[in-house]
Write a protein that holds these residues in place. Structure first.
Motif, PDB file in Angstrom:
ATOM      1  N   ASN A 109     -13.229   2.994  -1.763  1.00 21.79           N
ATOM      2  CA  ASN A 109     -12.068   3.340  -2.558  1.00 21.79           C
ATOM      3  C   ASN A 109     -11.267   2.105  -2.934  1.00 21.79           C
ATOM      4  OD1 ASN A 109     -12.538   6.164  -2.515  1.00 21.79           O
ATOM      5  ND2 ASN A 109     -11.802   6.211  -0.399  1.00 21.79           N
ATOM      6  N   ASN A 110     -11.862   1.300  -3.791  1.00 18.69           N
ATOM      7  CA  ASN A 110     -11.187   0.136  -4.334  1.00 18.69           C
ATOM      8  C   ASN A 110     -10.754  -0.836  -3.253  1.00 18.69           C
ATOM      9  OD1 ASN A 110      -9.538  -1.466  -6.326  1.00 18.69           O
ATOM     10  ND2 ASN A 110     -10.198   0.216  -7.614  1.00 18.69           N
ATOM     11  N   ILE A 111      -9.471  -1.206  -3.196  1.00 18.43           N
ATOM     12  CA  ILE A 111      -9.059  -2.310  -2.333  1.00 18.43           C
ATOM     13  C   ILE A 111      -9.004  -1.901  -0.866  1.00 18.43           C
ATOM     14  CG2 ILE A 111      -7.733  -3.412  -4.171  1.00 18.43           C
ATOM     15  CD1 ILE A 111      -5.218  -2.329  -2.777  1.00 18.43           C
ATOM     16  N   ALA A 112      -9.052  -2.901  -0.003  1.00 18.45           N
ATOM     17  CA  ALA A 112      -8.924  -2.686   1.438  1.00 18.45           C
ATOM     18  C   ALA A 112      -7.435  -2.664   1.794  1.00 18.45           C
ATOM     19  CB  ALA A 112      -9.638  -3.797   2.197  1.00 18.45           C
ATOM     20  N   ASN A 113      -6.993  -1.610   2.443  1.00 17.50           N
ATOM     21  CA  ASN A 113      -5.554  -1.412   2.645  1.00 17.50           C
ATOM     22  C   ASN A 113      -4.927  -2.268   3.736  1.00 17.50           C
ATOM     23  OD1 ASN A 113      -5.037   0.402   0.553  1.00 17.50           O
ATOM     24  ND2 ASN A 113      -5.785   2.131   1.745  1.00 17.50           N
ATOM     25  N   TRP A 114      -5.729  -3.121   4.411  1.00 19.04           N
ATOM     26  CA  TRP A 114      -5.100  -4.046   5.365  1.00 19.04           C
ATOM     27  C   TRP A 114      -4.177  -5.026   4.650  1.00 19.04           C
ATOM     28  CZ3 TRP A 114      -5.981  -9.109   4.305  1.00 19.04           C
ATOM     29  CH2 TRP A 114      -7.168  -9.455   3.641  1.00 19.04           C
ATOM     30  N   ILE A 115      -4.352  -5.181   3.339  1.00 15.40           N
ATOM     31  CA  ILE A 115      -3.494  -6.128   2.605  1.00 15.40           C
ATOM     32  C   ILE A 115      -2.033  -5.695   2.598  1.00 15.40           C
ATOM     33  CG2 ILE A 115      -5.401  -6.867   1.120  1.00 15.40           C
ATOM     34  CD1 ILE A 115      -3.960  -5.289  -1.164  1.00 15.40           C
ATOM     35  N   TYR A 116      -1.751  -4.419   2.895  1.00 20.78           N
ATOM     36  CA  TYR A 116      -0.370  -3.938   2.888  1.00 20.78           C
ATOM     37  C   TYR A 116       0.294  -4.018   4.260  1.00 20.78           C
ATOM     38  CZ  TYR A 116      -1.552  -2.026  -1.692  1.00 20.78           C
ATOM     39  OH  TYR A 116      -1.945  -1.889  -2.988  1.00 20.78           O
ATOM     40  N   GLN A 117      -0.451  -4.428   5.291  1.00 15.41           N
ATOM     41  CA  GLN A 117       0.110  -4.525   6.632  1.00 15.41           C
ATOM     42  C   GLN A 117       0.692  -5.922   6.837  1.00 15.41           C
ATOM     43  OE1 GLN A 117       0.096  -1.631   8.376  1.00 15.41           O
ATOM     44  NE2 GLN A 117      -0.972  -0.810   6.577  1.00 15.41           N
ATOM     45  N   LYS A 118       1.991  -6.047   6.766  1.00 12.33           N
ATOM     46  CA  LYS A 118       2.645  -7.359   6.801  1.00 12.33           C
ATOM     47  C   LYS A 118       2.268  -8.140   8.057  1.00 12.33           C
ATOM     48  CE  LYS A 118       7.045  -9.682   6.216  1.00 12.33           C
ATOM     49  NZ  LYS A 118       6.417 -10.644   5.285  1.00 12.33           N
ATOM     50  N   GLY A 119       1.999  -9.455   7.886  1.00 15.42           N
ATOM     51  CA  GLY A 119       1.632 -10.307   9.003  1.00 15.42           C
ATOM     52  C   GLY A 119       2.523 -11.537   9.088  1.00 15.42           C
ATOM     53  N   GLU A 120       2.378 -12.301  10.143  1.00 16.77           N
ATOM     54  CA  GLU A 120       3.193 -13.496  10.364  1.00 16.77           C
ATOM     55  C   GLU A 120       2.939 -14.542   9.274  1.00 16.77           C
ATOM     56  OE1 GLU A 120       3.609 -17.152  13.606  1.00 16.77           O
ATOM     57  OE2 GLU A 120       2.585 -15.308  14.194  1.00 16.77           O
ATOM     58  N   ASP A 121       4.004 -15.084   8.710  1.00 20.31           N
ATOM     59  CA  ASP A 121       3.938 -16.201   7.763  1.00 20.31           C
ATOM     60  C   ASP A 121       3.050 -15.875   6.559  1.00 20.31           C
ATOM     61  OD1 ASP A 121       4.730 -18.719   6.955  1.00 20.31           O
ATOM     62  OD2 ASP A 121       3.198 -19.785   8.087  1.00 20.31           O
ATOM     63  N   ASP A 122       3.107 -14.609   6.070  1.00 20.63           N
ATOM     64  CA  ASP A 122       2.126 -14.175   5.078  1.00 20.63           C
ATOM     65  C   ASP A 122       2.448 -14.567   3.642  1.00 20.63           C
ATOM     66  OD1 ASP A 122       4.239 -12.426   4.852  1.00 20.63           O
ATOM     67  OD2 ASP A 122       3.050 -10.607   5.123  1.00 20.63           O
ATOM     68  N   ASN A 123       3.522 -15.317   3.421  1.00 21.61           N
ATOM     69  CA  ASN A 123       3.691 -15.939   2.106  1.00 21.61           C
ATOM     70  C   ASN A 123       2.734 -17.122   1.977  1.00 21.61           C
ATOM     71  OD1 ASN A 123       4.842 -17.968   0.126  1.00 21.61           O
ATOM     72  ND2 ASN A 123       6.220 -16.272  -0.250  1.00 21.61           N
ATOM     73  N   ILE A 124       2.444 -17.780   3.082  1.00 18.45           N
ATOM     74  CA  ILE A 124       1.583 -18.957   3.073  1.00 18.45           C
ATOM     75  C   ILE A 124       0.190 -18.643   3.625  1.00 18.45           C
ATOM     76  CG2 ILE A 124       1.269 -21.255   4.114  1.00 18.45           C
ATOM     77  CD1 ILE A 124       4.268 -21.685   3.765  1.00 18.45           C
ATOM     78  N   VAL A 125       0.111 -17.876   4.714  1.00 20.01           N
ATOM     79  CA  VAL A 125      -1.193 -17.527   5.292  1.00 20.01           C
ATOM     80  C   VAL A 125      -1.658 -16.209   4.682  1.00 20.01           C
ATOM     81  CG1 VAL A 125      -2.494 -17.078   7.396  1.00 20.01           C
ATOM     82  CG2 VAL A 125      -0.582 -18.703   7.427  1.00 20.01           C
ATOM     83  N   LEU A 126      -2.718 -16.266   3.868  1.00 26.58           N
ATOM     84  CA  LEU A 126      -3.180 -15.065   3.172  1.00 26.58           C
ATOM     85  C   LEU A 126      -3.846 -14.086   4.134  1.00 26.58           C
ATOM     86  CD1 LEU A 126      -2.682 -17.049   0.777  1.00 26.58           C
ATOM     87  CD2 LEU A 126      -4.533 -15.863  -0.405  1.00 26.58           C
ATOM     88  N   TYR A 127      -4.754 -14.595   4.960  1.00 25.51           N
ATOM     89  CA  TYR A 127      -5.427 -13.700   5.905  1.00 25.51           C
ATOM     90  C   TYR A 127      -5.993 -14.476   7.079  1.00 25.51           C
ATOM     91  CZ  TYR A 127      -9.940 -15.211   3.902  1.00 25.51           C
ATOM     92  OH  TYR A 127     -11.018 -15.960   3.484  1.00 25.51           O
ATOM     93  N   SER A 128      -6.257 -13.740   8.170  1.00 25.65           N
ATOM     94  CA  SER A 128      -6.953 -14.243   9.349  1.00 25.65           C
ATOM     95  C   SER A 128      -8.161 -13.340   9.584  1.00 25.65           C
ATOM     96  CB  SER A 128      -6.051 -14.202  10.586  1.00 25.65           C
ATOM     97  OG  SER A 128      -4.836 -14.898  10.378  1.00 25.65           O
ATOM     98  N   LYS A 129      -9.267 -13.929  10.054  1.00 25.46           N
ATOM     99  CA  LYS A 129     -10.486 -13.137  10.236  1.00 25.46           C
ATOM    100  C   LYS A 129     -11.273 -13.640  11.436  1.00 25.46           C
ATOM    101  CE  LYS A 129     -13.914 -13.579   7.270  1.00 25.46           C
ATOM    102  NZ  LYS A 129     -14.807 -13.441   6.081  1.00 25.46           N
ATOM    103  N   ILE A 130     -11.774 -12.716  12.220  1.00 26.17           N
ATOM    104  CA  ILE A 130     -12.651 -13.016  13.350  1.00 26.17           C
ATOM    105  C   ILE A 130     -13.987 -12.313  13.129  1.00 26.17           C
ATOM    106  CG2 ILE A 130     -13.096 -12.616  15.815  1.00 26.17           C
ATOM    107  CD1 ILE A 130     -11.073 -14.744  15.555  1.00 26.17           C
ATOM    108  N   SER A 131     -15.085 -13.053  13.296  1.00 24.35           N
ATOM    109  CA  SER A 131     -16.427 -12.475  13.230  1.00 24.35           C
ATOM    110  C   SER A 131     -17.162 -12.796  14.526  1.00 24.35           C
ATOM    111  CB  SER A 131     -17.210 -13.030  12.042  1.00 24.35           C
ATOM    112  OG  SER A 131     -16.560 -12.745  10.823  1.00 24.35           O
TER     113      SER A 131
END
Length: 335
Positions: A4-26
């Protein structure tokens, strides 16, 4: 499951998210006493699929299941654009579990037997680690993973044995790139000394661990978080200096970016990324009050090519995806 189009984690506000776009662990794992991916036959793939699928479903993590080969190509590309599915994966025998906002996903039979991924907006590397390792530890209680006392977790690739964990953070550094390009070279050199890989493109800096063997997960997390905070502080200092000493030029870039996005009739994705970084600066300076950070996250997600093609798959009006992108972004900003 449909995409369904975009992933909704983008709406969950995170620390320093004006500068840090995302964090990811694999996290990469393989089953003990099973052939690695490139030596597997159909019977092996079926065994791995059956064992992992059963055990993952028993975890009750509220994940949906999809067999990738049965999905339309555009849905696969959208999963890649959402960062839910890595771009370099084999999909013929692969299946995917993911939660509703795509912040947690578990990939089976694609280069490794198992890949667990957690992603979040902002500097949330530790929470991503906790979410991914919660799933891994629950499975570890039920399944034996390939492990060597000397080398650590074993995989099909020598570059990811050991912790078999990749941590990645994406940072917006438009002012560092604009005003202090030498600083970028210094950052790359300093990161290399700590075994960190750096990629810079369109004002975005992506940082990840290049070393997984001979180090602990804590060392990887601490190294990246420390470096991300250092880079973020450098970007903020440059932003504040520009505001005092070169405000007009900064305002020009911010308002010119907004005006182009409101008026463009054709727009490439790299242009959207570039202009969106200056809108982030406008929000940071409190110069723009009619565009939210959520809107910028949404624009840069829905503005990706496969998402646009899916939105307008039955339309004959637009000649190419760049026209669609310009139209969609105009509509978003006008609302």
């Amino acid at each position: 499951m449909s995409v369904n189009n975009i992933a909704n984690w983008i709406y969950q506000k995170g620390e320093d998210d004006n500068i840090v776009l995302y964090s990811k662990i694999s996290i990469y794992r393989n089953l003990d006493n099973m052939k690695f991916f490139h030596h597997m036959d159909k019977t092996d793939f079926n065994k791995v699929e059956s064992l992992l699928k059963t055990n993952i479903e028993e975890l009750n993590l509220d994940l949906s299941y999809m067999k990738l080969i049965d999905m339309p190509p555009i849905s696969i590309r959208m999963l890649i654009e959402n960062l839910t599915l890595p771009s370099n994966k084999n999909i013929v025998n692969a299946s995917l579990f993911t939660n509703i906002d795509e912040s947690l996903s578990i990939l089976i039979n694609s280069n490794e037997h198992l890949e667990i991924q957690a992603i979040a907006r902002g500097l949330e590397l530790e929470s991503c680690f906790n979410k991914a390792y919660n799933a891994e530890s629950l499975l570890d209680q039920k399944i034996d993973f390939a492990y060597d006392k000397k080398f650590g977790f074993l995989t099909s690739s020598p570059s990811i044995i050991g912790t078999a964990m990749r941590a990645e953070v994406c940072i917006a550094v438009p002012c560092l790139v604009w005003k202090t390009p030498d600083n970028i070279d210094y950052i790359i050199n300093e990161c290399a000394k700590k075994g960190l890989d750096v990629n810079i493109r369109n004002g975005l800096l992506t940082l990840s661990n290049g070393i997984m063997i001979g180090v602990t997960e804590k060392f990887i997390l601490d190294s990246i978080i420390e470096k991300v905070k250092e880079i973020s502080e450098k970007e903020k200092k440059i932003r504040n200096r520009i505001r005092k000493l070169d405000r007009v030029k900064a305002e020009d870039r911010i308002f010119r970016s907004n005006a182009i996005l409101l008026a463009a009739r054709t727009l490439k994705y790299r242009e959207l990324i570039n202009y969106s970084l200056w809108l982030r600066l406008g929000i940071y300076y409190d110069m723009i009050d009619d565009i939210s950070l959520d809107t910028i996250y949404y624009m840069t997600s829905v503005g990706k090519s496969s998402h646009l093609k899916q939105l307008y798959e039955n339309s004959n009006y637009y000649r190419n995806v760049d026209e669609i992108r310009a139209n969609v972004i105009r509509d978003i900003l006008k609302k």
